[in-house]
Motif scaffolding. Structure first.
Motif, PDB file in Angstrom:
ATOM      1  N   ARG A   1      56.401  41.252  49.126  1.00 22.42           N
ATOM      2  CA  ARG A   1      55.780  42.581  49.109  1.00 22.42           C
ATOM      3  C   ARG A   1      54.377  42.477  48.519  1.00 22.42           C
ATOM      4  NH1 ARG A   1      60.808  45.388  46.122  1.00 22.42           N
ATOM      5  NH2 ARG A   1      60.209  43.688  44.761  1.00 22.42           N
ATOM      6  N   PRO A   2      53.437  43.250  49.052  1.00 24.36           N
ATOM      7  CA  PRO A   2      52.077  43.199  48.513  1.00 24.36           C
ATOM      8  C   PRO A   2      52.014  43.751  47.086  1.00 24.36           C
ATOM      9  CG  PRO A   2      52.176  44.599  50.492  1.00 24.36           C
ATOM     10  CD  PRO A   2      53.559  44.155  50.193  1.00 24.36           C
ATOM     11  N   ILE A   3      51.234  43.059  46.256  1.00 23.94           N
ATOM     12  CA  ILE A   3      50.983  43.483  44.883  1.00 23.94           C
ATOM     13  C   ILE A   3      49.509  43.306  44.574  1.00 23.94           C
ATOM     14  CG2 ILE A   3      53.323  42.980  44.042  1.00 23.94           C
ATOM     15  CD1 ILE A   3      52.166  40.396  42.759  1.00 23.94           C
ATOM     16  N   SER A   4      49.075  44.002  43.532  1.00 22.37           N
ATOM     17  CA  SER A   4      47.713  43.826  43.050  1.00 22.37           C
ATOM     18  C   SER A   4      47.695  44.046  41.552  1.00 22.37           C
ATOM     19  CB  SER A   4      46.753  44.807  43.744  1.00 22.37           C
ATOM     20  OG  SER A   4      45.406  44.483  43.424  1.00 22.37           O
ATOM     21  N   LEU A   5      46.615  43.648  40.945  1.00 20.46           N
ATOM     22  CA  LEU A   5      46.367  43.848  39.520  1.00 20.46           C
ATOM     23  C   LEU A   5      45.174  44.782  39.443  1.00 20.46           C
ATOM     24  CD1 LEU A   5      46.913  43.019  36.545  1.00 20.46           C
ATOM     25  CD2 LEU A   5      45.383  41.075  36.933  1.00 20.46           C
ATOM     26  N   ILE A   6      45.378  45.987  38.886  1.00 25.98           N
ATOM     27  CA  ILE A   6      44.326  46.992  38.916  1.00 25.98           C
ATOM     28  C   ILE A   6      44.070  47.561  37.521  1.00 25.98           C
ATOM     29  CG2 ILE A   6      44.645  47.582  41.345  1.00 25.98           C
ATOM     30  CD1 ILE A   6      46.299  49.981  40.496  1.00 25.98           C
ATOM     31  N   SER A   7      42.848  48.026  37.330  1.00 29.44           N
ATOM     32  CA  SER A   7      42.440  48.598  36.050  1.00 29.44           C
ATOM     33  C   SER A   7      42.653  50.107  36.051  1.00 29.44           C
ATOM     34  CB  SER A   7      40.954  48.304  35.809  1.00 29.44           C
ATOM     35  OG  SER A   7      40.478  49.047  34.701  1.00 29.44           O
ATOM     36  N   SER A   8      43.119  50.635  34.923  1.00 26.00           N
ATOM     37  CA  SER A   8      43.285  52.085  34.806  1.00 26.00           C
ATOM     38  C   SER A   8      41.937  52.794  34.788  1.00 26.00           C
ATOM     39  CB  SER A   8      44.083  52.424  33.542  1.00 26.00           C
ATOM     40  OG  SER A   8      43.395  51.967  32.395  1.00 26.00           O
ATOM     41  N   LEU A   9      40.856  52.051  34.627  1.00 21.54           N
ATOM     42  CA  LEU A   9      39.518  52.643  34.648  1.00 21.54           C
ATOM     43  C   LEU A   9      39.014  52.886  36.073  1.00 21.54           C
ATOM     44  CD1 LEU A   9      37.910  50.392  31.891  1.00 21.54           C
ATOM     45  CD2 LEU A   9      38.953  52.653  31.621  1.00 21.54           C
ATOM     46  N   ALA A  10      39.643  52.261  37.059  1.00 24.62           N
ATOM     47  CA  ALA A  10      39.194  52.374  38.454  1.00 24.62           C
ATOM     48  C   ALA A  10      39.596  53.722  39.052  1.00 24.62           C
ATOM     49  CB  ALA A  10      39.779  51.234  39.282  1.00 24.62           C
ATOM     50  N   ALA A  11      38.715  54.266  39.853  1.00 23.14           N
ATOM     51  CA  ALA A  11      38.988  55.548  40.515  1.00 23.14           C
ATOM     52  C   ALA A  11      40.226  55.455  41.406  1.00 23.14           C
ATOM     53  CB  ALA A  11      37.774  55.993  41.322  1.00 23.14           C
TER      54      ALA A  11
ATOM     55  N   THR B   1      42.893  53.670  40.921  1.00 24.97           N
ATOM     56  CA  THR B   1      44.098  53.712  40.090  1.00 24.97           C
ATOM     57  C   THR B   1      44.402  55.156  39.688  1.00 24.97           C
ATOM     58  OG1 THR B   1      43.613  51.510  39.240  1.00 24.97           O
ATOM     59  CG2 THR B   1      45.196  52.833  37.995  1.00 24.97           C
ATOM     60  N   GLN B   2      43.386  55.879  39.311  1.00 27.57           N
ATOM     61  CA  GLN B   2      43.576  57.289  38.961  1.00 27.57           C
ATOM     62  C   GLN B   2      44.100  58.074  40.156  1.00 27.57           C
ATOM     63  OE1 GLN B   2      39.817  58.428  37.159  1.00 27.57           O
ATOM     64  NE2 GLN B   2      39.910  56.628  35.839  1.00 27.57           N
ATOM     65  N   ALA B   3      43.627  57.740  41.352  1.00 26.74           N
ATOM     66  CA  ALA B   3      44.123  58.405  42.561  1.00 26.74           C
ATOM     67  C   ALA B   3      45.594  58.072  42.806  1.00 26.74           C
ATOM     68  CB  ALA B   3      43.270  57.997  43.767  1.00 26.74           C
ATOM     69  N   LEU B   4      45.978  56.813  42.597  1.00 26.64           N
ATOM     70  CA  LEU B   4      47.382  56.422  42.785  1.00 26.64           C
ATOM     71  C   LEU B   4      48.298  57.068  41.755  1.00 26.64           C
ATOM     72  CD1 LEU B   4      46.967  52.627  43.642  1.00 26.64           C
ATOM     73  CD2 LEU B   4      47.518  54.508  45.218  1.00 26.64           C
ATOM     74  N   GLU B   5      47.791  57.279  40.551  1.00 23.75           N
ATOM     75  CA  GLU B   5      48.582  57.972  39.533  1.00 23.75           C
ATOM     76  C   GLU B   5      48.841  59.416  39.953  1.00 23.75           C
ATOM     77  OE1 GLU B   5      46.052  57.286  36.169  1.00 23.75           O
ATOM     78  OE2 GLU B   5      47.182  55.501  35.543  1.00 23.75           O
ATOM     79  N   ALA B   6      47.857  60.046  40.599  1.00 25.46           N
ATOM     80  CA  ALA B   6      47.989  61.435  41.040  1.00 25.46           C
ATOM     81  C   ALA B   6      48.842  61.549  42.298  1.00 25.46           C
ATOM     82  CB  ALA B   6      46.607  62.041  41.278  1.00 25.46           C
ATOM     83  N   ASP B   7      48.714  60.574  43.189  1.00 22.05           N
ATOM     84  CA  ASP B   7      49.445  60.589  44.464  1.00 22.05           C
ATOM     85  C   ASP B   7      49.643  59.143  44.904  1.00 22.05           C
ATOM     86  OD1 ASP B   7      50.431  60.817  47.043  1.00 22.05           O
ATOM     87  OD2 ASP B   7      48.904  62.239  47.709  1.00 22.05           O
ATOM     88  N   PRO B   8      50.863  58.615  44.825  1.00 24.70           N
ATOM     89  CA  PRO B   8      51.094  57.202  45.138  1.00 24.70           C
ATOM     90  C   PRO B   8      51.066  56.859  46.632  1.00 24.70           C
ATOM     91  CG  PRO B   8      53.152  58.245  44.538  1.00 24.70           C
ATOM     92  CD  PRO B   8      52.080  59.278  44.335  1.00 24.70           C
ATOM     93  N   ALA B   9      50.947  57.857  47.499  1.00 23.13           N
ATOM     94  CA  ALA B   9      50.843  57.567  48.933  1.00 23.13           C
ATOM     95  C   ALA B   9      49.482  56.920  49.190  1.00 23.13           C
ATOM     96  CB  ALA B   9      50.987  58.844  49.755  1.00 23.13           C
TER      97      ALA B   9
ATOM     98  N   TYR C   1      41.090  38.307  33.199  1.00 24.21           N
ATOM     99  CA  TYR C   1      41.244  39.724  32.844  1.00 24.21           C
ATOM    100  C   TYR C   1      42.683  40.240  32.931  1.00 24.21           C
ATOM    101  CZ  TYR C   1      40.794  39.862  37.935  1.00 24.21           C
ATOM    102  OH  TYR C   1      40.951  39.616  39.278  1.00 24.21           O
ATOM    103  N   ALA C   2      43.614  39.438  33.334  1.00 27.14           N
ATOM    104  CA  ALA C   2      45.000  39.903  33.544  1.00 27.14           C
ATOM    105  C   ALA C   2      45.623  40.506  32.298  1.00 27.14           C
ATOM    106  CB  ALA C   2      45.868  38.754  34.050  1.00 27.14           C
ATOM    107  N   ASP C   3      45.225  40.058  31.129  1.00 30.33           N
ATOM    108  CA  ASP C   3      45.832  40.551  29.906  1.00 30.33           C
ATOM    109  C   ASP C   3      45.001  41.624  29.197  1.00 30.33           C
ATOM    110  OD1 ASP C   3      48.122  38.950  30.183  1.00 30.33           O
ATOM    111  OD2 ASP C   3      47.042  37.219  29.376  1.00 30.33           O
ATOM    112  N   PHE C   4      43.918  42.085  29.833  1.00 33.20           N
ATOM    113  CA  PHE C   4      43.170  43.206  29.266  1.00 33.20           C
ATOM    114  C   PHE C   4      44.090  44.426  29.244  1.00 33.20           C
ATOM    115  CE2 PHE C   4      38.594  41.790  30.603  1.00 33.20           C
ATOM    116  CZ  PHE C   4      38.721  40.666  29.814  1.00 33.20           C
ATOM    117  N   ALA C   5      43.957  45.250  28.240  1.00 32.77           N
ATOM    118  CA  ALA C   5      44.859  46.389  28.033  1.00 32.77           C
ATOM    119  C   ALA C   5      44.841  47.394  29.177  1.00 32.77           C
ATOM    120  CB  ALA C   5      44.523  47.086  26.719  1.00 32.77           C
ATOM    121  N   ASP C   6      43.724  47.488  29.896  1.00 32.40           N
ATOM    122  CA  ASP C   6      43.637  48.491  30.965  1.00 32.40           C
ATOM    123  C   ASP C   6      44.163  47.989  32.308  1.00 32.40           C
ATOM    124  OD1 ASP C   6      41.122  46.922  30.691  1.00 32.40           O
ATOM    125  OD2 ASP C   6      40.553  47.989  32.524  1.00 32.40           O
TER     126      ASP C   6
END
Length: 160
Positions: free
Chosen positions: A54-64, A66-74, A127-132
């Motif tokens: 399955r596809p995966i990614s490592l994303i920052s909570s600071l990225a727009a 990521t904020q969009a996925l938090e609001a709507d995961p589609a 950057y994988a272990d950065f808190a964000d």
């Protein structure tokens, strides 16, 4: 006037091509809806696969995105790159319609995802272990494979 469906049902060749595109993709275009709007946004993300393909990614909570996925995961992913020669539209590409599953850092599967991701994308160790940063898994609901002119396929979740 009803238009004919341009998509063929998936066959073994299409399934193999789709799986190969997902497994070999180093990045993808991620389409999301901007929170509070009906406006789409697209971002390039690094991509890998979990142990089940399955596809995966490592994303920052600071990225727009990521904020969009938090609001709507589609969301949707576009995978596939044009080759060095020829018409870019003749090269295979795959659109995946997905639901993003954000994985908390304290989730049991985080360590397994981290090990797998870093084995496939070693530069992410910076950057994988950065808190964000956290992992996101994309659960595929269906896909559209364009395998070149006149070769379009509709794929279901079991085809991957």
């Amino acid at each position: 006037m009803t238009r004919p469906d341009p998509f063929q049902p998936a066959d073994d060749t299409a399934r193999g091509m789709a799986r190969g595109l997902v497994q070999n993709a180093a990045h993808a275009a991620l389409a999301v809806l901007r929170p509070g709007t009906a406006l789409p946004s697209v971002a390039r993300i690094a991509l890998a696969t979990d142990t089940q393909g399955r596809p995966i990614s490592l994303i920052s909570s600071l990225a727009a995105h990521t904020q969009a996925l938090e609001a709507d995961p589609a969301c949707a992913l576009l995978i596939g790159e044009p080759g060095d020669k020829g018409d870019p539209l003749t090269h295979p590409r795959l659109t995946l319609h997905c639901t993003a599953r954000l994985i908390p850092r304290d989730a049991p599967q985080h360590a397994t995802l981290r090990d797998r991701y870093l084995a496939l994308r070693p530069k992410a160790k910076l950057y994988a272990d950065f808190a964000d940063f956290r992992f996101v898994r994309f659960d595929i609901s269906d896909g559209l494979l364009n395998a070149g002119f006149g070769r379009a396929y509709r794929l279901g979740p079991g085809d991957f």
